[in-house]
Design a protein around this motif. Structure first.
Motif, PDB file in Angstrom:
ATOM      1  N   LEU A   9       0.826  -1.198   0.000  1.00  0.00           N
ATOM      2  CA  LEU A   9       0.000   0.000   0.000  1.00  0.00           C
ATOM      3  C   LEU A   9       0.864   1.253   0.000  1.00  0.00           C
ATOM      4  CD1 LEU A   9      -2.754  -1.099   2.517  1.00  0.00           C
ATOM      5  CD2 LEU A   9      -2.756  -1.246   0.038  1.00  0.00           C
ATOM      6  N   LEU A  10       1.886   1.256  -0.855  1.00  0.00           N
ATOM      7  CA  LEU A  10       2.767   2.410  -0.953  1.00  0.00           C
ATOM      8  C   LEU A  10       2.054   3.575  -1.618  1.00  0.00           C
ATOM      9  CD1 LEU A  10       6.038   0.613  -2.140  1.00  0.00           C
ATOM     10  CD2 LEU A  10       5.496   1.413   0.153  1.00  0.00           C
ATOM     11  N   SER A  11       2.618   4.763  -1.442  1.00  0.00           N
ATOM     12  CA  SER A  11       2.011   5.952  -2.027  1.00  0.00           C
ATOM     13  C   SER A  11       2.128   5.919  -3.541  1.00  0.00           C
ATOM     14  CB  SER A  11       2.704   7.210  -1.497  1.00  0.00           C
ATOM     15  OG  SER A  11       2.536   7.323  -0.107  1.00  0.00           O
ATOM     16  N   LEU A  12       1.154   6.509  -4.203  1.00  0.00           N
ATOM     17  CA  LEU A  12       1.189   6.713  -5.645  1.00  0.00           C
ATOM     18  C   LEU A  12       1.394   8.202  -5.866  1.00  0.00           C
ATOM     19  CD1 LEU A  12       0.624   5.801  -8.609  1.00  0.00           C
ATOM     20  CD2 LEU A  12      -1.764   6.301  -8.170  1.00  0.00           C
ATOM     21  N   CYS A  13       2.451   8.565  -6.583  1.00  0.00           N
ATOM     22  CA  CYS A  13       2.741   9.979  -6.804  1.00  0.00           C
ATOM     23  C   CYS A  13       1.994  10.470  -8.038  1.00  0.00           C
ATOM     24  CB  CYS A  13       4.232  10.199  -7.015  1.00  0.00           C
ATOM     25  SG  CYS A  13       5.259   9.514  -5.726  1.00  0.00           S
ATOM     26  N   LEU A  14       1.658  11.736  -8.045  1.00  0.00           N
ATOM     27  CA  LEU A  14       0.905  12.302  -9.159  1.00  0.00           C
ATOM     28  C   LEU A  14       1.431  13.685  -9.480  1.00  0.00           C
ATOM     29  CD1 LEU A  14      -1.598  12.341 -11.071  1.00  0.00           C
ATOM     30  CD2 LEU A  14      -2.850  13.399  -9.201  1.00  0.00           C
ATOM     31  N   GLN A 313       1.624   1.463 -11.070  1.00  0.00           N
ATOM     32  CA  GLN A 313       2.011   2.870 -10.982  1.00  0.00           C
ATOM     33  C   GLN A 313       2.686   3.222  -9.661  1.00  0.00           C
ATOM     34  OE1 GLN A 313      -1.129   5.674 -12.503  1.00  0.00           O
ATOM     35  NE2 GLN A 313      -2.312   3.800 -12.799  1.00  0.00           N
ATOM     36  N   MET A 314       2.777   2.260  -8.730  1.00  0.00           N
ATOM     37  CA  MET A 314       3.380   2.544  -7.427  1.00  0.00           C
ATOM     38  C   MET A 314       4.835   2.972  -7.582  1.00  0.00           C
ATOM     39  SD  MET A 314       1.989  -0.151  -4.579  1.00  0.00           S
ATOM     40  CE  MET A 314       3.006  -1.462  -5.239  1.00  0.00           C
ATOM     41  N   ASN A 315       5.213   3.995  -6.796  1.00  0.00           N
ATOM     42  CA  ASN A 315       6.565   4.536  -6.810  1.00  0.00           C
ATOM     43  C   ASN A 315       6.980   5.058  -8.191  1.00  0.00           C
ATOM     44  OD1 ASN A 315       7.408   4.443  -4.080  1.00  0.00           O
ATOM     45  ND2 ASN A 315       7.616   2.225  -4.235  1.00  0.00           N
ATOM     46  N   PHE A 316       6.014   5.635  -8.881  1.00  0.00           N
ATOM     47  CA  PHE A 316       6.269   6.398 -10.093  1.00  0.00           C
ATOM     48  C   PHE A 316       5.672   7.783  -9.920  1.00  0.00           C
ATOM     49  CE2 PHE A 316       6.915   2.251 -12.040  1.00  0.00           C
ATOM     50  CZ  PHE A 316       7.911   2.500 -12.972  1.00  0.00           C
ATOM     51  N   LEU A 317       6.385   8.789 -10.363  1.00  0.00           N
ATOM     52  CA  LEU A 317       5.815  10.118 -10.475  1.00  0.00           C
ATOM     53  C   LEU A 317       5.110  10.151 -11.827  1.00  0.00           C
ATOM     54  CD1 LEU A 317       5.831  12.790  -8.811  1.00  0.00           C
ATOM     55  CD2 LEU A 317       7.607  13.589 -10.367  1.00  0.00           C
ATOM     56  N   VAL A 318       3.783  10.176 -11.792  1.00  0.00           N
ATOM     57  CA  VAL A 318       2.988  10.114 -13.023  1.00  0.00           C
ATOM     58  C   VAL A 318       2.575  11.528 -13.403  1.00  0.00           C
ATOM     59  CG1 VAL A 318       0.980   9.097 -14.152  1.00  0.00           C
ATOM     60  CG2 VAL A 318       2.140   7.843 -12.322  1.00  0.00           C
ATOM     61  N   GLY A 319       3.007  11.980 -14.556  1.00  0.00           N
ATOM     62  CA  GLY A 319       2.744  13.355 -14.977  1.00  0.00           C
ATOM     63  C   GLY A 319       1.713  13.422 -16.075  1.00  0.00           C
ATOM     64  N   TYR A 320       0.767  14.356 -15.943  1.00  0.00           N
ATOM     65  CA  TYR A 320      -0.263  14.580 -16.951  1.00  0.00           C
ATOM     66  C   TYR A 320      -0.095  15.986 -17.516  1.00  0.00           C
ATOM     67  CZ  TYR A 320      -2.468  10.418 -14.981  1.00  0.00           C
ATOM     68  OH  TYR A 320      -2.714   9.142 -14.547  1.00  0.00           O
ATOM     69  N   ASP A 321       0.260  16.076 -18.760  1.00  0.00           N
ATOM     70  CA  ASP A 321       0.446  17.360 -19.433  1.00  0.00           C
ATOM     71  C   ASP A 321      -0.708  17.537 -20.415  1.00  0.00           C
ATOM     72  OD1 ASP A 321       1.172  19.549 -20.957  1.00  0.00           O
ATOM     73  OD2 ASP A 321       3.300  19.014 -20.995  1.00  0.00           O
ATOM     74  N   THR A 322      -1.700  18.336 -20.031  1.00  0.00           N
ATOM     75  CA  THR A 322      -2.878  18.499 -20.875  1.00  0.00           C
ATOM     76  C   THR A 322      -2.645  19.453 -22.029  1.00  0.00           C
ATOM     77  OG1 THR A 322      -3.718  20.241 -19.412  1.00  0.00           O
ATOM     78  CG2 THR A 322      -4.446  17.988 -18.970  1.00  0.00           C
ATOM     79  N   VAL A 323      -1.522  20.152 -22.037  1.00  0.00           N
ATOM     80  CA  VAL A 323      -1.200  21.035 -23.155  1.00  0.00           C
ATOM     81  C   VAL A 323      -0.647  20.226 -24.323  1.00  0.00           C
ATOM     82  CG1 VAL A 323       0.205  22.974 -23.928  1.00  0.00           C
ATOM     83  CG2 VAL A 323      -0.815  23.014 -21.649  1.00  0.00           C
ATOM     84  N   SER A 324       0.403  19.422 -24.050  1.00  0.00           N
ATOM     85  CA  SER A 324       0.993  18.589 -25.107  1.00  0.00           C
ATOM     86  C   SER A 324       0.323  17.228 -25.219  1.00  0.00           C
ATOM     87  CB  SER A 324       2.490  18.397 -24.847  1.00  0.00           C
ATOM     88  OG  SER A 324       2.694  17.796 -23.584  1.00  0.00           O
ATOM     89  N   LYS A 325      -0.640  16.951 -24.312  1.00  0.00           N
ATOM     90  CA  LYS A 325      -1.390  15.695 -24.316  1.00  0.00           C
ATOM     91  C   LYS A 325      -0.461  14.490 -24.204  1.00  0.00           C
ATOM     92  CE  LYS A 325      -5.343  17.548 -26.854  1.00  0.00           C
ATOM     93  NZ  LYS A 325      -6.246  17.412 -28.019  1.00  0.00           N
TER      94      LYS A 325
END
Length: 337
Positions: A9-14, A313-325
């Protein structure tokens, strides 16, 4: 082997869109937000009497039912004549603290990358499901405003939105795969998101998913990774052939590829190939410990949707860029952020 899978149950980064602003941001890269697992002691749904294995088994069962969330809801009308089910947040795997309105009104919400609608229960509400926390009061917010039928927000919801000819306000109605539903007014207001001051620099080269149409849902609300049934069978055979150990059965979770956790289990390296990106997964992203003596492959076949679950996705910094999609993945030790 037990130590490798003992903390599932590790943190999920966003990391979200870089053009959004927040009070604590110190650069133009966007913001990060801490996600709270629904079984974390910080969650209102935390049950201290459950073991880690019980929590994981419950999460696996929720993953199976989660597929119904993505069924075609356009044929299901959220009318009062249908059976009404009390909506709860138990199916959401990760929660986050946000604030709505001016002055900020704190809300703990489900961080669900598999949905496109942000909603909360508001005053006055004569037909709401039981909620322990206070309801948001639109009249108490100086920045709250209902949107018109011609607004971009109303048009963006397409068949989920409807208009009132009396006061030219836009309403929404959304039903889910379990026949529960939510409906109300569409409005604009100030959304306040905290940011992690110690977040690392993100380097969006070699880890972008590209702008193609895509064939998998990246979902923080599903535990397992679900793949087309035939393709999953081939994957399972390939993984099993590379593991020198006797397979075990786990009828309680329905996971078909399991092994004893008491020995030194060598698992293969798995890489997810996205359009323009290769994401290398660790063993803890691919196998979960469902009991003291059993570990199982955290992938499963699905006859309908493909879903990239939160274990992967655990222990990943998951990035969402809605400009460049684009979506990016950066390996990170979330416990140190």
């Amino acid at each position: 082997m037990a130590s490798l899978f003992s903390s599932v149950l590790l943190s999920l980064c966003l990391l979200s869109s870089p053009f959004l602003s927040n009070a604590n941001a110190k650069s133009k890269l966007g913001f990060t937000a801490d996600l709270i697992h629904r079984d974390s002691p910080k969650s209102p749904f935390y049950n201290p009497t459950e073991t880690s294995s019980q929590r994981l088994r419950n999460a696996i069962h929720r993953s199976v039912s989660r597929v119904f969330h993505f069924t075609d809801i356009s044929q299901k009308d959220a009318s009062d004549s249908e059976p009404q089910i009390d909506l709860t947040s138990n199916s959401g795997e990760y929660l986050m603290n946000i604030s709505l309105g001016t002055p900020p009104f704190p809300i703990m919400a489900i961080a669900d990358t598999g949905s496109d609608l942000l909603w909360t229960q508001c005053k006055p509400c004569d037909d709401c499901y039981p909620q322990v926390d206070p309801l948001f009061d639109p009249k108490a917010s100086s920045t709250y405003k209902d949107v018109s039928c011609s607004s971009s927000q109303c048009n963006a919801l397409e068949n989920q939105a409807s208009c009132s000819t009396e006061d030219n306000t836009c309403s929404y109605s959304t039903s889910y795969g379990d026949r529960s539903y939510t409906k109300g007014n569409i409005a604009v207001d100030t959304l306040t998101l905290g940011s992690t001051d110690t977040r690392p620099e993100v380097q969006y080269p070699g880890s972008d998913s590209g702008t193609g149409e895509g064939n998998i849902i990246i979902d923080s609300g599903t535990t397992l990774t679900l793949l087309p049934t035939e393709f999953y069978s081939e994957l399972e055979d390939a993984v099993a052939s590379s593991i020198d150990a006797e397979k075990k059965q786990d009828p309680q979770t329905g996971l078909s590829l399991c092994y004893s956790a008491t020995g030194d289990l060598k698992v293969p390296a798995i890489t997810m190939h996205f359009d323009g990106a290769d994401v290398m997964l660790k063993p803890s992203n691919c196998f979960v410990q469902v009991s003291e003596d059993l570990v199982c492959f955290a992938f499963r076949g699905s006859p309908s949707f493909s879903i990239y679950g939160n274990v992967a996705q655990m222990n990943f910094l998951v990035g969402y860029d809605t400009v460049s999609k684009t979506v990016s993945f950066k390996p990170t030790d979330c416990a140190k952020m």
